[in-house]
Design a protein around this motif. Structure first.
Motif, short mmCIF file in Angstrom:
data_model
loop_
_atom_site.label_atom_id
_atom_site.label_comp_id
_atom_site.label_asym_id
_atom_site.label_seq_id
_atom_site.Cartn_x
_atom_site.Cartn_y
_atom_site.Cartn_z
N PHE A 28 1.61 8.01 -3.14
CA PHE A 28 0.45 7.13 -3.20
C PHE A 28 0.81 5.72 -2.74
N ILE A 29 1.93 5.20 -3.21
CA ILE A 29 2.36 3.86 -2.82
C ILE A 29 2.55 3.78 -1.31
N HIS A 30 3.11 4.82 -0.73
CA HIS A 30 3.31 4.86 0.73
C HIS A 30 1.96 4.76 1.45
N GLY A 31 0.99 5.56 1.03
CA GLY A 31 -0.33 5.52 1.64
C GLY A 31 -1.05 4.21 1.37
N PHE A 45 0.42 3.62 14.06
CA PHE A 45 0.79 5.01 13.80
C PHE A 45 -0.04 5.93 14.70
N GLY A 46 -1.34 5.63 14.80
CA GLY A 46 -2.22 6.43 15.66
C GLY A 46 -1.82 6.35 17.12
N ALA A 62 -5.30 8.07 10.37
CA ALA A 62 -6.23 7.72 9.29
C ALA A 62 -6.33 8.85 8.27
N ALA A 63 -6.37 10.09 8.75
CA ALA A 63 -6.47 11.25 7.85
C ALA A 63 -5.22 11.36 6.97
N VAL A 64 -4.05 11.15 7.55
CA VAL A 64 -2.81 11.20 6.77
C VAL A 64 -2.84 10.10 5.70
#
Length: 137
Positions: A28-31, A45-46, A62-64
């Motif tokens: 969660f922290i990563h996201g 990233f995209g 975005a989905a990740v």
């Protein structure tokens, strides 16, 4: 007893709970960090995914990011645990292969940005997914 004593059966559920919640918080922290810095993190990233040939790389990124924010909540709530783990397993395995494998094994010390942390996350996620998977009769 060549391998030592087995774990205490009365502590297994607590141990798996600690692992499940710990992994959920880390993911969660990563996201959350990526989402909080949408531009450049998600957009970059995209673009990187698109450069690798992923169609619509931004939407994958975005989905990740959204998955890394939502699926850990399911892990913490102990709902759809196996499915949430499987999604993370795919994401982390792809990241390990595409990002970390080229840098070798070690994250720090004998190397930099390697895949050892990703492998540890994968082992934990596989263990949690397996513990929560429905039993076949």
């Amino acid at each position: 007893m060549l391998l030592g004593p087995r774990p205490h059966s009365d502590r297994l559920e607590t141990s798996l709970t600690l692992l499940r919640i710990g992994l959920a918080v880390l993911i969660f922290i990563h996201g959350a960090h990526r989402a909080a810095h949408w531009d450049p993190n998600v957009t970059g990233f995209g673009e990187w995914l698109s450069s690798l040939g992923f169609p619509m790389g931004f939407y994958w990124a975005a989905a990740v990011t959204v998955y890394e924010l939502v699926a850990p909540l399911f892990l913490i709530a102990r709902r759809f645990v196996t499915l949430a783990c499987l999604g993370h397993i795919v994401i982390i395995a792809l990241g390990a292969v595409l990002v970390h494998y080229p840098s070798g094994w070690f994250v720090v010390g004998a190397g930099r940005n390697g895949m050892e942390y990703s492998v540890l996350l994968l082992i934990g996620l596989i263990a949690i997914a397996w513990a929560h998977a429905p039993k076949r009769v």
